[in-house]
Design a protein around this motif. Structure first.
Motif, PDB file in Angstrom:
ATOM      1  N   PRO A  27      17.942  50.360  38.428  1.00 55.83           N
ATOM      2  CA  PRO A  27      19.093  49.625  38.960  1.00 55.83           C
ATOM      3  C   PRO A  27      19.030  49.549  40.487  1.00 55.83           C
ATOM      4  O   PRO A  27      18.648  50.513  41.147  1.00 55.83           O
ATOM      5  CB  PRO A  27      20.296  50.471  38.497  1.00 55.83           C
ATOM      6  N   GLU A  28      19.405  48.398  41.004  1.00 54.81           N
ATOM      7  CA  GLU A  28      19.245  48.126  42.424  1.00 54.81           C
ATOM      8  C   GLU A  28      19.990  49.120  43.316  1.00 54.81           C
ATOM      9  O   GLU A  28      19.508  49.517  44.372  1.00 54.81           O
ATOM     10  CB  GLU A  28      19.747  46.706  42.722  1.00 54.81           C
ATOM     11  N   ASP A  29      21.180  49.532  42.830  1.00 53.89           N
ATOM     12  CA  ASP A  29      21.992  50.409  43.674  1.00 53.89           C
ATOM     13  C   ASP A  29      21.690  51.890  43.446  1.00 53.89           C
ATOM     14  O   ASP A  29      22.351  52.751  43.992  1.00 53.89           O
ATOM     15  CB  ASP A  29      23.487  50.139  43.433  1.00 53.89           C
ATOM     16  N   ALA A  30      20.681  52.189  42.614  1.00 56.31           N
ATOM     17  CA  ALA A  30      20.381  53.589  42.319  1.00 56.31           C
ATOM     18  C   ALA A  30      19.498  54.186  43.407  1.00 56.31           C
ATOM     19  O   ALA A  30      18.508  53.583  43.814  1.00 56.31           O
ATOM     20  CB  ALA A  30      19.687  53.704  40.968  1.00 56.31           C
ATOM     21  N   GLU A  31      19.894  55.345  43.867  1.00 55.17           N
ATOM     22  CA  GLU A  31      19.094  56.086  44.839  1.00 55.17           C
ATOM     23  C   GLU A  31      18.141  56.977  44.049  1.00 55.17           C
ATOM     24  O   GLU A  31      18.547  57.987  43.496  1.00 55.17           O
ATOM     25  CB  GLU A  31      20.027  56.937  45.712  1.00 55.17           C
ATOM     26  N   ILE A  32      16.875  56.567  43.940  1.00 59.36           N
ATOM     27  CA  ILE A  32      15.924  57.296  43.101  1.00 59.36           C
ATOM     28  C   ILE A  32      15.275  58.420  43.901  1.00 59.36           C
ATOM     29  O   ILE A  32      14.689  58.177  44.952  1.00 59.36           O
ATOM     30  CB  ILE A  32      14.825  56.354  42.566  1.00 59.36           C
ATOM     31  N   GLU A  33      15.399  59.631  43.386  1.00 58.69           N
ATOM     32  CA  GLU A  33      14.835  60.787  44.092  1.00 58.69           C
ATOM     33  C   GLU A  33      14.114  61.696  43.102  1.00 58.69           C
ATOM     34  O   GLU A  33      14.502  61.775  41.937  1.00 58.69           O
ATOM     35  CB  GLU A  33      15.961  61.604  44.759  1.00 58.69           C
ATOM     36  N   PRO A  34      13.083  62.406  43.581  1.00 61.15           N
ATOM     37  CA  PRO A  34      12.422  63.376  42.708  1.00 61.15           C
ATOM     38  C   PRO A  34      13.430  64.378  42.145  1.00 61.15           C
ATOM     39  O   PRO A  34      14.351  64.802  42.846  1.00 61.15           O
ATOM     40  CB  PRO A  34      11.429  64.078  43.635  1.00 61.15           C
ATOM     41  N   GLY A  35      13.251  64.722  40.874  1.00 58.19           N
ATOM     42  CA  GLY A  35      14.165  65.672  40.230  1.00 58.19           C
ATOM     43  C   GLY A  35      15.221  64.991  39.390  1.00 58.19           C
ATOM     44  O   GLY A  35      15.862  65.631  38.567  1.00 58.19           O
ATOM     45  N   MET A  36      15.398  63.691  39.587  1.00 53.21           N
ATOM     46  CA  MET A  36      16.376  62.969  38.778  1.00 53.21           C
ATOM     47  C   MET A  36      15.861  62.811  37.350  1.00 53.21           C
ATOM     48  O   MET A  36      14.662  62.744  37.115  1.00 53.21           O
ATOM     49  CB  MET A  36      16.649  61.580  39.363  1.00 53.21           C
ATOM     50  N   GLN A  37      16.790  62.734  36.425  1.00 51.28           N
ATOM     51  CA  GLN A  37      16.422  62.537  35.030  1.00 51.28           C
ATOM     52  C   GLN A  37      17.010  61.234  34.505  1.00 51.28           C
ATOM     53  O   GLN A  37      18.130  60.872  34.854  1.00 51.28           O
ATOM     54  CB  GLN A  37      16.954  63.686  34.166  1.00 51.28           C
ATOM     55  N   PHE A  38      16.232  60.567  33.676  1.00 54.27           N
ATOM     56  CA  PHE A  38      16.698  59.332  33.045  1.00 54.27           C
ATOM     57  C   PHE A  38      16.431  59.403  31.552  1.00 54.27           C
ATOM     58  O   PHE A  38      15.486  60.052  31.116  1.00 54.27           O
ATOM     59  CB  PHE A  38      15.953  58.116  33.605  1.00 54.27           C
ATOM     60  N   HIS A  39      17.254  58.715  30.801  1.00 52.63           N
ATOM     61  CA  HIS A  39      16.956  58.534  29.386  1.00 52.63           C
ATOM     62  C   HIS A  39      16.167  57.247  29.247  1.00 52.63           C
ATOM     63  O   HIS A  39      16.521  56.229  29.822  1.00 52.63           O
ATOM     64  CB  HIS A  39      18.244  58.472  28.563  1.00 52.63           C
ATOM     65  N   ALA A  40      15.090  57.320  28.497  1.00 55.16           N
ATOM     66  CA  ALA A  40      14.255  56.139  28.283  1.00 55.16           C
ATOM     67  C   ALA A  40      13.903  56.070  26.816  1.00 55.16           C
ATOM     68  O   ALA A  40      14.137  57.009  26.055  1.00 55.16           O
ATOM     69  CB  ALA A  40      12.992  56.234  29.135  1.00 55.16           C
TER      70      ALA A  40
END
Ligand code: ZN
Length: 161
Positions: free
Chosen positions: A84-97
């Motif tokens: 998502p464009e407004d997401a601040e992606i950083e190491p350590g974050m988790q996502f469901h895929a």
């Protein structure tokens, strides 16, 4: 009463890796699980079978009996624009895929460089040799509802809304 299928086991544990680093431990309250219901990793569940309250033991669990070996094919480099464009992606974050068979998997962001995000679908403890120091606090019969749900209710277990 001994640990066997359909018993609730309440225990305290400290989990360390082979370097002695503490990965996890029961601190404020004991941990509870339903034996024989795949609530915990096989290596620990097998070692607890037949134990009773008051027993203490050290259990060494290989990755095969724990969270599996690391699988490098589960690491992927993904264009940042996929997020998502407004997401601040950083190491350590988790996502469901979505996994290859449509199942939901958790992926961890391991690095972000320019427009490429590296994600890792391995369990964080995949490939890690696990050493548990365990003390069995209590063994009790599971309630019918716990058996039906496949998990423990109440302190140390599952809480429903
Ligand atoms: Zn339940």
């Amino acid at each position: 009463m001994h640990v066997e299928s359909q018993k609730v086991v309440i225990l305290n544990y400290t989990l360390t890796d082979n370097d002695g680093n503490v990965i996890d431990q029961s601190t404020d309250s004991s941990f509870a699980y339903l034996h024989g219901a795949n609530n915990i990793i096989p290596g620990l569940e097998n070692a607890l079978h037949g134990k009773k309250a008051g027993d203490e033991m050290n259990v060494s669990v290989s990755p095969q009996e724990g969270y599996g070996e690391r699988d490098d094919t589960k690491t992927q480099r993904v264009p940042k624009e996929m997020f998502p464009e407004d997401a601040e992606i950083e190491p350590g974050m988790q996502f469901h895929a979505q996994g290859p068979n449509g199942e939901t998997i958790v992926v961890n962001v391991t690095s972000v460089e320019d427009d490429v995000v590296t994600v890792d679908g391995n369990h964080p403890l995949a490939g890690v040799h696990l050493n548990f120091a365990v003390e069995v606090i209590e063994v009790r019969d599971a309630a019918q509802e716990e058996i039906e749900h496949g998990h423990v209710h109440g302190p140390g277990g599952h809480h429903h809304d």
